[in-house]
Design a protein around this motif. Structure first.
Motif, mmCIF file in Angstrom:
data_model
loop_
_atom_site.group_PDB
_atom_site.id
_atom_site.type_symbol
_atom_site.label_atom_id
_atom_site.label_comp_id
_atom_site.label_asym_id
_atom_site.label_seq_id
_atom_site.Cartn_x
_atom_site.Cartn_y
_atom_site.Cartn_z
ATOM 1 N N PHE A 88 0.846 -1.188 0.000
ATOM 2 C CA PHE A 88 0.000 0.000 0.000
ATOM 3 C C PHE A 88 0.888 1.247 0.000
ATOM 4 N N ASP A 89 0.422 2.299 -0.645
ATOM 5 C CA ASP A 89 1.157 3.571 -0.695
ATOM 6 C C ASP A 89 0.772 4.441 0.499
ATOM 7 N N TRP A 90 1.007 3.956 1.695
ATOM 8 C CA TRP A 90 0.758 4.724 2.911
ATOM 9 C C TRP A 90 2.063 5.340 3.368
ATOM 10 N N SER A 91 2.035 6.612 3.714
ATOM 11 C CA SER A 91 3.240 7.317 4.133
ATOM 12 C C SER A 91 3.294 7.414 5.651
ATOM 13 N N ILE A 92 4.475 7.135 6.210
ATOM 14 C CA ILE A 92 4.683 7.204 7.659
ATOM 15 C C ILE A 92 5.924 8.053 7.911
ATOM 16 N N SER A 93 5.735 9.233 8.482
ATOM 17 C CA SER A 93 6.848 10.132 8.736
ATOM 18 C C SER A 93 7.737 9.605 9.861
ATOM 19 N N HIS A 94 9.052 9.804 9.710
ATOM 20 C CA HIS A 94 9.987 9.425 10.768
ATOM 21 C C HIS A 94 9.957 10.415 11.932
ATOM 22 N N TYR A 95 9.263 11.544 11.744
ATOM 23 C CA TYR A 95 9.257 12.590 12.759
ATOM 24 C C TYR A 95 7.908 12.727 13.465
ATOM 25 N N SER A 96 7.006 11.809 13.225
ATOM 26 C CA SER A 96 5.679 11.920 13.838
ATOM 27 C C SER A 96 5.721 11.697 15.342
ATOM 28 N N GLY A 97 6.641 10.850 15.797
ATOM 29 C CA GLY A 97 6.763 10.596 17.232
ATOM 30 C C GLY A 97 5.839 9.506 17.743
ATOM 31 N N THR A 98 4.949 8.999 16.901
ATOM 32 C CA THR A 98 3.999 7.960 17.309
ATOM 33 C C THR A 98 4.042 6.806 16.318
ATOM 34 N N ILE A 119 -2.433 5.720 11.557
ATOM 35 C CA ILE A 119 -1.121 6.323 11.331
ATOM 36 C C ILE A 119 -1.191 7.817 11.638
ATOM 37 N N GLN A 120 -0.230 8.300 12.421
ATOM 38 C CA GLN A 120 -0.146 9.740 12.663
ATOM 39 C C GLN A 120 0.498 10.408 11.452
ATOM 40 N N THR A 121 -0.165 11.440 10.931
ATOM 41 C CA THR A 121 0.309 12.098 9.715
ATOM 42 C C THR A 121 0.866 13.489 9.964
ATOM 43 N N GLY A 122 0.647 14.035 11.151
ATOM 44 C CA GLY A 122 1.168 15.376 11.428
ATOM 45 C C GLY A 122 0.955 15.769 12.872
ATOM 46 N N ARG A 123 1.859 16.600 13.379
ATOM 47 C CA ARG A 123 1.723 17.114 14.728
ATOM 48 C C ARG A 123 2.480 18.432 14.835
ATOM 49 N N GLY A 124 2.109 19.208 15.825
ATOM 50 C CA GLY A 124 2.741 20.505 16.041
ATOM 51 C C GLY A 124 1.929 21.281 17.051
ATOM 52 N N THR A 125 2.205 22.566 17.189
ATOM 53 C CA THR A 125 1.465 23.396 18.128
ATOM 54 C C THR A 125 0.015 23.515 17.675
ATOM 55 N N GLY A 126 -0.888 22.935 18.451
ATOM 56 C CA GLY A 126 -2.308 22.968 18.107
ATOM 57 C C GLY A 126 -2.704 22.012 17.007
ATOM 58 N N LEU A 127 -1.772 21.156 16.567
ATOM 59 C CA LEU A 127 -2.059 20.236 15.466
ATOM 60 C C LEU A 127 -1.784 18.796 15.899
ATOM 61 N N ASN A 128 -2.669 17.893 15.497
ATOM 62 C CA ASN A 128 -2.503 16.469 15.791
ATOM 63 C C ASN A 128 -3.390 15.682 14.833
#
Length: 254
Positions: A88-98, A119-128
């Protein structure tokens, strides 16, 4: 004397022939068994040796492997359900932390388990942000899960207005259920916003064979979350899709 010699020659031929027959049987048996063992074991050995395991489900029935990887992310994965695999073409970031969450449970109610991958796709201040994938364990096809954007468009209406005391009056209509509540202050007084925004936080979870979605509504660019939409999915057999079933609105208390 000649008859005795002939008998001995005949007996030797019989005994020698018998030994050859036994040897041939042994060889034939080895030739039949060996390839069978190679067929059943070889794919499993190749999967484990060539691909990096990302993680298994708790019961070990579902495994996720990295198939194509760059410095920043895994760009393609191999899903293994009880020894059957599909890419499957699912992307998993090495920087997601989860790490991805894997489950093996019956979501459709047909008595057969599906593979669930969150799968966690993004995180940051106010973002999850997370995404969810549900895969049929029989044919390894992905079953559609209704996107949060479609849920908002089809089932959620909101209105924001300012009270005389500077607080905000928020009205929400979700699937015909109307909720009214106030928020203690206007977090973005210079930002003209007459309805809630969505997408900063999108969190999928599993609860008692159900897909749950936490989808907070926000105000301002920052953003400030003022209420949480707790969404429960159900399976639509006719369309072979998971769609919204219930929406509960819970104001965020300051």
């Amino acid at each position: 004397m000649i008859k005795e010699i002939a008998s001995l020659i005949l007996l030797s031929a019989v005994l020698f022939g018998g030994c050859q027959s036994d040897s041939l049987v042994s060889i034939q048996q080895e030739q039949v068994v060996s390839p069978t063992m190679q067929v059943t074991k070889k794919p499993k050995q190749e999967t484990n040796s060539k691909l990096k395991l990302i993680g298994p489900s708790e019961d070990g029935q579902v495994k996720l492997y990295a198939n194509k990887e760059t410095e920043d992310a895994i760009e393609r994965v191999t899903l293994d359900i009880n020894g059957r695999t599909k890419d499957f073409d699912w992307s998993i970031s090495h920087y997601s932390g989860t790490e991805p969450q894997l489950f093996y449970t019956d979501l459709t109610g047909d008595g057969k388990e599906e593979a669930v991958i969150i799968i966690q796709t993004g995180r940051g201040t106010g973002l999850n942000n997370y995404e969810i994938h549900v895969v049929n364990s029989d044919n390894l096809t992905e079953i559609k899960v209704q996107r949060y954007e479609d849920i908002v468009t089809e089932h959620i209406e909101s209105r924001i207005s300012k009270n005389d005391d500077g607080t905000l009056a928020i009205t929400v209509n979700s699937k015909g259920q109307v909720d009214n509540f106030n928020y203690d202050f206007d977090p973005a007084p210079d930002y003209n916003q007459d309805e809630l925004a969505f997408g900063g936080v999108v969190i999928y979870t599993m609860d008692n064979h159900k897909i749950k979605l936490s989808l907070p509504g926000s105000i301002g660019i920052s953003p400030t979350y003022v209420c949480d939409f707790n969404i429960t999915y159900t399976f639509d057999k006719d369309d072979n899709e998971f769609i919204v079933d219930q929406i509960e609105v819970e104001p965020v208390e300051k």
